[in-house]
Design a protein around this motif. Structure first.
Motif, PDB file in Angstrom:
ATOM      1  N   VAL A 235     -12.306  11.505 -14.128  1.00 43.85           N
ATOM      2  CA  VAL A 235     -11.565  10.370 -13.557  1.00 43.85           C
ATOM      3  C   VAL A 235     -11.065  10.730 -12.163  1.00 43.85           C
ATOM      4  N   GLN A 236     -10.520  11.933 -12.023  1.00 42.48           N
ATOM      5  CA  GLN A 236     -10.062  12.385 -10.709  1.00 42.48           C
ATOM      6  C   GLN A 236     -11.213  12.367  -9.700  1.00 42.48           C
ATOM      7  N   ASP A 242     -14.776   7.739  -3.902  1.00 40.29           N
ATOM      8  CA  ASP A 242     -14.892   6.489  -3.139  1.00 40.29           C
ATOM      9  C   ASP A 242     -13.556   5.747  -3.144  1.00 40.29           C
ATOM     10  N   LEU A 243     -12.760   5.955  -2.095  1.00 39.53           N
ATOM     11  CA  LEU A 243     -11.441   5.333  -2.008  1.00 39.53           C
ATOM     12  C   LEU A 243     -11.499   3.859  -1.617  1.00 39.53           C
ATOM     13  N   ASN A 272       0.704  15.371 -13.313  1.00 42.01           N
ATOM     14  CA  ASN A 272       2.105  15.089 -12.961  1.00 42.01           C
ATOM     15  C   ASN A 272       2.266  13.813 -12.139  1.00 42.01           C
ATOM     16  N   LYS A 273       1.277  12.931 -12.217  1.00 41.66           N
ATOM     17  CA  LYS A 273       1.326  11.644 -11.519  1.00 41.66           C
ATOM     18  C   LYS A 273       0.591  10.618 -12.360  1.00 41.66           C
ATOM     19  N   THR A 274       0.979   9.361 -12.226  1.00 41.28           N
ATOM     20  CA  THR A 274       0.187   8.308 -12.848  1.00 41.28           C
ATOM     21  C   THR A 274      -1.102   8.144 -12.049  1.00 41.28           C
ATOM     22  N   ILE A 275      -2.078   7.456 -12.638  1.00 43.44           N
ATOM     23  CA  ILE A 275      -3.329   7.209 -11.926  1.00 43.44           C
ATOM     24  C   ILE A 275      -3.064   6.428 -10.642  1.00 43.44           C
ATOM     25  N   PHE A 276      -2.170   5.459 -10.707  1.00 48.67           N
ATOM     26  CA  PHE A 276      -1.836   4.671  -9.523  1.00 48.67           C
ATOM     27  C   PHE A 276      -1.212   5.547  -8.443  1.00 48.67           C
ATOM     28  N   GLU A 277      -0.249   6.391  -8.829  1.00 53.58           N
ATOM     29  CA  GLU A 277       0.416   7.267  -7.856  1.00 53.58           C
ATOM     30  C   GLU A 277      -0.572   8.232  -7.220  1.00 53.58           C
ATOM     31  N   TYR A 278      -1.480   8.772  -8.035  1.00 54.52           N
ATOM     32  CA  TYR A 278      -2.473   9.713  -7.528  1.00 54.52           C
ATOM     33  C   TYR A 278      -3.401   9.047  -6.512  1.00 54.52           C
ATOM     34  N   ALA A 279      -3.945   7.883  -6.878  1.00 54.08           N
ATOM     35  CA  ALA A 279      -4.867   7.175  -5.986  1.00 54.08           C
ATOM     36  C   ALA A 279      -4.157   6.701  -4.718  1.00 54.08           C
ATOM     37  N   LEU A 280      -2.924   6.227  -4.864  1.00 54.91           N
ATOM     38  CA  LEU A 280      -2.158   5.765  -3.706  1.00 54.91           C
ATOM     39  C   LEU A 280      -1.915   6.907  -2.728  1.00 54.91           C
ATOM     40  N   GLY A 281      -1.577   8.074  -3.255  1.00 56.81           N
ATOM     41  CA  GLY A 281      -1.351   9.230  -2.391  1.00 56.81           C
ATOM     42  C   GLY A 281      -2.580   9.584  -1.569  1.00 56.81           C
ATOM     43  N   LEU A 282      -3.752   9.560  -2.209  1.00 57.00           N
ATOM     44  CA  LEU A 282      -4.996   9.850  -1.497  1.00 57.00           C
ATOM     45  C   LEU A 282      -5.276   8.797  -0.428  1.00 57.00           C
ATOM     46  N   ARG A 283      -5.008   7.540  -0.750  1.00 54.16           N
ATOM     47  CA  ARG A 283      -5.253   6.467   0.212  1.00 54.16           C
ATOM     48  C   ARG A 283      -4.361   6.599   1.441  1.00 54.16           C
ATOM     49  N   MET A 284      -3.110   6.953   1.219  1.00 50.84           N
ATOM     50  CA  MET A 284      -2.190   7.090   2.344  1.00 50.84           C
ATOM     51  C   MET A 284      -2.546   8.296   3.223  1.00 50.84           C
ATOM     52  N   ILE A 285      -2.994   9.371   2.609  1.00 54.47           N
ATOM     53  CA  ILE A 285      -3.409  10.553   3.375  1.00 54.47           C
ATOM     54  C   ILE A 285      -4.605  10.208   4.261  1.00 54.47           C
ATOM     55  N   LYS A 296     -10.230   3.068  15.097  1.00 59.32           N
ATOM     56  CA  LYS A 296     -10.621   1.952  14.243  1.00 59.32           C
ATOM     57  C   LYS A 296      -9.466   0.958  14.134  1.00 59.32           C
ATOM     58  N   PRO A 297      -9.747  -0.342  14.131  1.00 63.02           N
ATOM     59  CA  PRO A 297      -8.682  -1.338  13.955  1.00 63.02           C
ATOM     60  C   PRO A 297      -8.078  -1.220  12.557  1.00 63.02           C
ATOM     61  N   ILE A 298      -6.836  -1.662  12.427  1.00 63.00           N
ATOM     62  CA  ILE A 298      -6.118  -1.502  11.164  1.00 63.00           C
ATOM     63  C   ILE A 298      -6.790  -2.246  10.020  1.00 63.00           C
ATOM     64  N   TYR A 299      -7.363  -3.414  10.301  1.00 61.11           N
ATOM     65  CA  TYR A 299      -8.031  -4.155   9.226  1.00 61.11           C
ATOM     66  C   TYR A 299      -9.218  -3.365   8.671  1.00 61.11           C
ATOM     67  N   GLU A 300      -9.914  -2.606   9.545  1.00 59.16           N
ATOM     68  CA  GLU A 300     -11.052  -1.798   9.093  1.00 59.16           C
ATOM     69  C   GLU A 300     -10.575  -0.587   8.295  1.00 59.16           C
ATOM     70  N   ILE A 301      -9.474   0.036   8.739  1.00 61.79           N
ATOM     71  CA  ILE A 301      -8.896   1.167   8.005  1.00 61.79           C
ATOM     72  C   ILE A 301      -8.444   0.724   6.621  1.00 61.79           C
ATOM     73  N   SER A 302      -7.872  -0.469   6.555  1.00 61.20           N
ATOM     74  CA  SER A 302      -7.403  -0.963   5.249  1.00 61.20           C
ATOM     75  C   SER A 302      -8.566  -1.089   4.268  1.00 61.20           C
ATOM     76  N   GLU A 303      -9.737  -1.518   4.727  1.00 61.27           N
ATOM     77  CA  GLU A 303     -10.908  -1.632   3.857  1.00 61.27           C
ATOM     78  C   GLU A 303     -11.417  -0.260   3.432  1.00 61.27           C
ATOM     79  N   LEU A 304     -11.354   0.716   4.342  1.00 61.47           N
ATOM     80  CA  LEU A 304     -11.829   2.067   4.046  1.00 61.47           C
ATOM     81  C   LEU A 304     -10.965   2.784   3.010  1.00 61.47           C
ATOM     82  N   VAL A 305      -9.734   2.332   2.831  1.00 61.34           N
ATOM     83  CA  VAL A 305      -8.859   2.958   1.837  1.00 61.34           C
ATOM     84  C   VAL A 305      -8.580   2.029   0.656  1.00 61.34           C
ATOM     85  N   GLY A 306      -9.447   1.013   0.490  1.00 61.67           N
ATOM     86  CA  GLY A 306      -9.401   0.224  -0.732  1.00 61.67           C
ATOM     87  C   GLY A 306      -8.616  -1.063  -0.702  1.00 61.67           C
ATOM     88  N   TYR A 307      -8.228  -1.537   0.479  1.00 61.20           N
ATOM     89  CA  TYR A 307      -7.474  -2.792   0.571  1.00 61.20           C
ATOM     90  C   TYR A 307      -8.304  -3.829   1.323  1.00 61.20           C
TER      91      TYR A 307
END
Length: 341
Positions: A235-236, A242-243, A272-285, A296-307
Motif C-alpha cells: 500500500v505504501q 503515483d501521487l 504511526n500515521k493514517t493513510i490520509f496523513e501519510y499520503a498528504l505528507g508526501l503530497r505537500m513535500i 510550473k503554474p500552481i494549477y499544474e502543480i496541484s494536478e501533479l500532487v493529486g488535486y
C-alpha cells in the motif's frame, strides 16, 4: 505546533539503538556465560522496557548460532554497520522486521515463517521491530574460518551470488517442512560438550544445504503478498508510486486483499500515521519542491500532487503549511533575492 509535537511523539515511540554501542548491553543484561569443549555460550535477558524474553548464542570455530525469543513491549530500531565477511542464515519463526540497507531505495520486509541467506562483507543500515509482537529467530553466521574449512565459497560462489547488495524485495523464502524439523531440533537440543559441537555444526551445514538446494531448483520468483506486513508496504508503495492519484481506503484495501478496517488499523500501527496523513505528507513535500525549484503554474502543480481542483490544493496546502502556495513560492523568491543582494 501540533505537527511538531506529533513528530516528537513519533520519534519517542521508536527509539534508535546504535549497534556500535554494543546493542546487547543496551537492550538486555547478561545472565549466564560459560565455555566448555571449545564452545563459548552466552545468555542475555531482555530489559523490561524492551520485552519479556531472552537471547542465547553458541560460538566456536567460526560458527555462531543465536536464538532470539522475546515478546516485545515497545517499538525500537537498531542501526549499525558491520564489516565481518560471513555467510548469514536467518530463520524467522515468529514476528516481523523492517530491514533498511543504506544505499537501497526500498525497505526489505521480513516476516514469520520465512528465511534468508546472505553474504555480508560490509553493510550498514537498520532493522525496525514493532511492539506487541512475539519475535523468535534463529540466526546462524559462518565466518571466514568456517567457510574455508568447508570450502563453501569456492564450491558455491556464495560470496558473489548472495552478496548483500543483491538483495531484492523477494529475498526471503518460506520455511519448508524439513527446515522446520531441523529448527525444532536446534531449539530442543540438550547435548553438551563435543556432542553439542558436532550436532550444531552438522545442523548448520544441513540448513545451508537445504537453502542452496531450494534456490537451485526454484522457479522464477513470484512476489509474496499473503502476509500482512507485506500488504501494508505494498500500500505504501502504491501511494508513493503515483501521487497524481488519490486512492480511497477501499480501493487500496481491494488492491492488496485486505478489508478496510484491518488496513486502516494496521497501517496506523506500522507507520504511526493514517493513510490520509501519510499520503498528504508526501503530497505537500512534493508540492513544496515544485514550488521552490520549478516555474510550473500552481494549477499544474496541484494536478501533479493529486488535486484536480487548484482551490482544493490551496486549501490543503494552507492547512498544513500555514500559508498559500503562492505566498510560499513568493517568500522563497524573496529569500533568494535578499541572499544575492
Amino acid at each position: 505546533m501540533d505537527k511538531k509535537r506529533r513528530n516528537k511523539e513519533s520519534a519517542k515511540s521508536t527509539p534508535v539503538i546504535h549497534e556500535n554501542k554494543c546493542v546487547l548491553h543496551t537492550i538486555s543484561k547478561l545472565v549466564n556465560q560459560q565455555e566448555h569443549c571449545g564452545i563459548y555460550t552466552k545468555k542475555f535477558c531482555f530489559l523490561p522496557e524492551i520485552g519479556d524474553g531472552n537471547f542465547e548464542y553458541n560460538r566456536f570455530d567460526g560458527l555462531f548460532i543465536g536464538v532470539f525469543d522475546v515478546l516485545l513491549k515497545n517499538d525500537f530500531k537498531i542501526h549499525g554497520e558491520q564489516n565481518i565477511d560471513a555467510i548469514e542464515l536467518s530463520y524467522l519463526i515468529d514476528g516481523e522486521q523492517i530491514i533498511k540497507i543504506d544505499g537501497k531505495s526500498h525497505d526489505l520486509i521480513y516476516e514469520g515463517q520465512e528465511s534468508y541467506l546472505v553474504y555480508i562483507s560490509q553493510v550498514s543500515g537498520s532493522i525496525q521491530y514493532h511492539k506487541n509482537k512475539h519475535y523468535k529467530e534463529i540466526k546462524i553466521r559462518m565466518h571466514s574460518d568456517f567457510i574455508k574449512k568447508h570450502k563453501l565459497d569456492s564450491e558455491y560462489g556464495i560470496h558473489e551470488k548472495y552478496a548483500v547488495e543483491k538483495l531484492d524485495r523477494n529475498f526471503a523464502k518460506p520455511l519448508c517442512s524439513k527446515t522446520q524439523e531441523i529448527l525444532a531440533e536446534l531449539l530442543t537440543d540438550t547435548r553438551q560438550g563435543l556432542l553439542k559441537r558436532l550436532f550444531l555444526e552438522s545442523k548448520a551445514l544441513e540448513l545451508l544445504s537445504l537453502h542452496l538446494e531450494v534456490n537451485k531448483r526454484a522457479k522464477p520468483e513470484i512476489p509474496i503478498t499473503d502476509n500482512l506486513i507485506k500488504k501494508l508496504y505494498e500500500v505504501q508503495y502504491i501511494i508513493n508510486s503515483d501521487l497524481t492519484i488519490q486512492y480511497s481506503v477501499h480501493e487500496l484495501a481491494r488492491k492488496v486483499g485486505l478489508n478496510d478496517f484491518v488496513l486502516k488499523k494496521e497501517f496506523k500501527r506500522v507507520f504511526n500515521k493514517t493513510i490520509f496523513e501519510y499520503a498528504l505528507g508526501l503530497r505537500m513535500i512534493k508540492a513544496k519542491k515544485l514550488l521552490k525549484h520549478s516555474k510550473k503554474p500552481i494549477y499544474e502543480i496541484s494536478e501533479l500532487v493529486g488535486y484536480k481542483n487548484s482551490t482544493h490544493f490551496t486549501a490543503a496546502f494552507k492547512k498544513v503549511e500555514g500559508t498559500t502556495p503562492k505566498k510560499y513560492r513568493q517568500s522563497d523568491i524573496e529569500v533568494l533575492e535578499n541572499t544575492k543582494a
